[in-house]
Design a protein around this motif. Structure first.
Motif, PDB file in Angstrom:
ATOM      1  N   LEU A 223      45.088  35.059  28.838  1.00 40.59           N
ATOM      2  CA  LEU A 223      45.096  36.046  27.756  1.00 40.59           C
ATOM      3  C   LEU A 223      44.333  37.279  28.230  1.00 40.59           C
ATOM      4  O   LEU A 223      43.133  37.191  28.529  1.00 40.59           O
ATOM      5  N   GLU A 224      45.054  38.393  28.340  1.00 42.75           N
ATOM      6  CA  GLU A 224      44.352  39.628  28.729  1.00 42.75           C
ATOM      7  C   GLU A 224      43.938  40.384  27.485  1.00 42.75           C
ATOM      8  O   GLU A 224      44.741  40.593  26.575  1.00 42.75           O
ATOM      9  N   ALA A 225      42.680  40.795  27.450  1.00 45.79           N
ATOM     10  CA  ALA A 225      42.151  41.510  26.284  1.00 45.79           C
ATOM     11  C   ALA A 225      41.950  42.980  26.612  1.00 45.79           C
ATOM     12  O   ALA A 225      41.617  43.337  27.748  1.00 45.79           O
ATOM     13  N   GLY A 226      42.163  43.805  25.606  1.00 45.13           N
ATOM     14  CA  GLY A 226      41.811  45.217  25.698  1.00 45.13           C
ATOM     15  C   GLY A 226      40.723  45.474  24.671  1.00 45.13           C
ATOM     16  O   GLY A 226      40.006  44.546  24.287  1.00 45.13           O
ATOM     17  N   PRO A 227      40.631  46.707  24.188  1.00 41.73           N
ATOM     18  CA  PRO A 227      39.642  46.952  23.133  1.00 41.73           C
ATOM     19  C   PRO A 227      40.055  46.244  21.843  1.00 41.73           C
ATOM     20  O   PRO A 227      41.238  46.163  21.532  1.00 41.73           O
TER      21      PRO A 227
ATOM     22  N   ASP B 234      40.292  36.668  40.179  1.00 33.26           N
ATOM     23  CA  ASP B 234      40.984  37.311  39.063  1.00 33.26           C
ATOM     24  C   ASP B 234      41.600  36.216  38.196  1.00 33.26           C
ATOM     25  O   ASP B 234      41.559  35.019  38.537  1.00 33.26           O
ATOM     26  N   ALA B 235      42.188  36.620  37.077  1.00 30.77           N
ATOM     27  CA  ALA B 235      42.663  35.619  36.105  1.00 30.77           C
ATOM     28  C   ALA B 235      43.751  34.725  36.692  1.00 30.77           C
ATOM     29  O   ALA B 235      43.804  33.531  36.415  1.00 30.77           O
ATOM     30  N   ARG B 236      44.619  35.313  37.536  1.00 29.68           N
ATOM     31  CA  ARG B 236      45.724  34.505  38.084  1.00 29.68           C
ATOM     32  C   ARG B 236      45.185  33.391  38.964  1.00 29.68           C
ATOM     33  O   ARG B 236      45.659  32.257  38.934  1.00 29.68           O
ATOM     34  N   LYS B 237      44.211  33.748  39.781  1.00 27.24           N
ATOM     35  CA  LYS B 237      43.669  32.735  40.694  1.00 27.24           C
ATOM     36  C   LYS B 237      42.763  31.766  39.925  1.00 27.24           C
ATOM     37  O   LYS B 237      42.739  30.572  40.215  1.00 27.24           O
ATOM     38  N   ALA B 238      42.049  32.277  38.936  1.00 29.85           N
ATOM     39  CA  ALA B 238      41.216  31.394  38.106  1.00 29.85           C
ATOM     40  C   ALA B 238      42.090  30.358  37.402  1.00 29.85           C
ATOM     41  O   ALA B 238      41.709  29.192  37.255  1.00 29.85           O
ATOM     42  N   ARG B 239      43.277  30.781  36.983  1.00 26.26           N
ATOM     43  CA  ARG B 239      44.192  29.830  36.314  1.00 26.26           C
ATOM     44  C   ARG B 239      44.585  28.701  37.264  1.00 26.26           C
ATOM     45  O   ARG B 239      44.599  27.529  36.887  1.00 26.26           O
ATOM     46  N   ILE B 240      44.894  29.051  38.507  1.00 27.99           N
ATOM     47  CA  ILE B 240      45.263  28.012  39.491  1.00 27.99           C
ATOM     48  C   ILE B 240      44.079  27.055  39.701  1.00 27.99           C
ATOM     49  O   ILE B 240      44.244  25.829  39.706  1.00 27.99           O
TER      50      ILE B 240
END
Ligand code: ASP
Length: 347
Positions: free
Chosen positions: A233-237, A319-325
């Protein structure tokens, strides 16, 4: 006299290794799909995964000058369709191959090359070079890059200098460390970047040149079983708490947040994240594309100190992609929260 002796020794070295150099290198090439294995039957017809490992190799006769080749078809998928079990199967095949030859090349799709490369750098830690490559353009398109990338990857895979450098990705004449690379353009041929660090080296004609070596080896992991469901889940403001409340435990096994800055989220969302993290691992990464999550700089509600206090796990340099793996692999082994926290301190 001393310099002369030194020169003589340097001169003598190639002769000492002449026997070893004369021995032909052996390579296994594993094909795992992607654009490099795609061709259109005819103009106007949709492209399909048609090229197996043998036809990829046959299209590049220069490869025969580099090594004895054993070309094997492993998978034929667009890389966005690869499952965690597929990635684990690629790692297993690469490990088995690495035990018998001088180098292993894997052809793959570019879209999720960074995830497979990262996973292999955890799952397949061997001295023998394991080199991934891919193509941005199909074999039937003008300016197709698959053949050049495959040839360069084979050169890197047989180079003694590639040994012990971890899993490598060779594309567009550059040699990248798999844990650092990311696809950074959606269609142009020069699509990959290891910023902020850069590639480890390059291939010029038949020469493999390394300028850098990875300073750290990622922690070794194994694949357990199953397919843990871990959305990003990518968050912005102003991330709405309702977005978090929609994520029902039972439907997902863990969550990775891609957050602004060094790992910061809207104050209003923090309590919902705390609630979720009591039920499953919630890892937060920086969405900036470089640097790492901080630990001790911002204590306001939603700041990284607050999130850590609420039980969330910082991804550090992933980053999020690698953290997910990494999280999926950990969950495939039924790792508990403490083990997962400890694992992420190593990235
Ligand atoms: N869709 C392709 C893939 O399998 C894209 C590519 O290989 O460039 O990733």
């Amino acid at each position: 006299m001393f310099p002369l002796a030194l020169e003589f020794e340097e001169f003598a070295l190639p002769h000492a290794h002449a026997g070893a150099l004369a021995k032909r290198a052996r390579l296994i090439i594993l094909s795992a799909g992607g654009t490099i294995a795609m061709a259109a039957e005819a103009v106007g017809e949709a492209a399909g995964l048609k090229l197996g490992a043998a036809s990829l190799v046959a299209a590049v006769p220069q490869i025969a000058d580099i090594a004895e080749i054993d070309a094997r078809d492993l998978l034929a998928k667009p890389s966005a369709s690869l499952l965690l079990a597929d990635i684990a199967a690629i790692a297993r095949a690469a490990m088995e191959a690495a035990a018998t030859v001088d180098g292993v090349v894997i052809t793959h799709g570019t879209d999720t090359l960074e995830e497979t490369g990262f996973a292999l750098s955890l799952l397949a830690q061997v001295e023998t070079p394991i080199v991934l490559t891919a193509a941005m353009r199909r074999a039937d398109q003008p300016g197709a890059d698959g053949s050049a990338n495959l040839l360069a990857a084979c050169r890197v895979a047989v180079s003694p200098e590639s040994r012990g450098k971890g899993v490598l990705i060779v594309i567009d004449d550059e040699i990248h460390a798999a844990p650092l690379i990311r696809k950074a353009h959606s269609f142009r041929p020069h699509a990959f970047s290891s910023l902020p660090f850069g590639p480890l080296g390059y291939v010029a004609e038949d020469r493999v040149r390394f300028a850098l070596a990875p300073a750290r080896r990622p922690p070794p992991l194994a694949y357990g079983e199953g397919a843990p469901v871990v959305p990003i889940l990518e968050a912005g403001p102003g991330l709405e708490p309702q977005t978090i409340e929609m994520l029902a435990p039972g439907a997902i096994d863990g969550l990775v947040l891609s957050l602004p800055g060094a790992g910061h989220v809207a104050a209003e969302a923090a309590p919902a994240l705390e609630k979720l993290s009591a039920r499953m691992p919630v890892v937060f990464a920086s969405r900036t594309g470089a640097g790492e999550t901080l630990r001790a700089s911002y204590a306001y509600p939603g700041g990284e100190i607050d999130l850590i206090r609420r039980g969330l796990i910082p991804a550090n340099g992933l980053d999020a992609r690698k953290a997910r793996i990494a999280l999926q692999l950990a969950l495939s082994n039924r790792a508990g929260r403490d083990e997962i926290s400890a694992l992420f301190t190593r990235f």
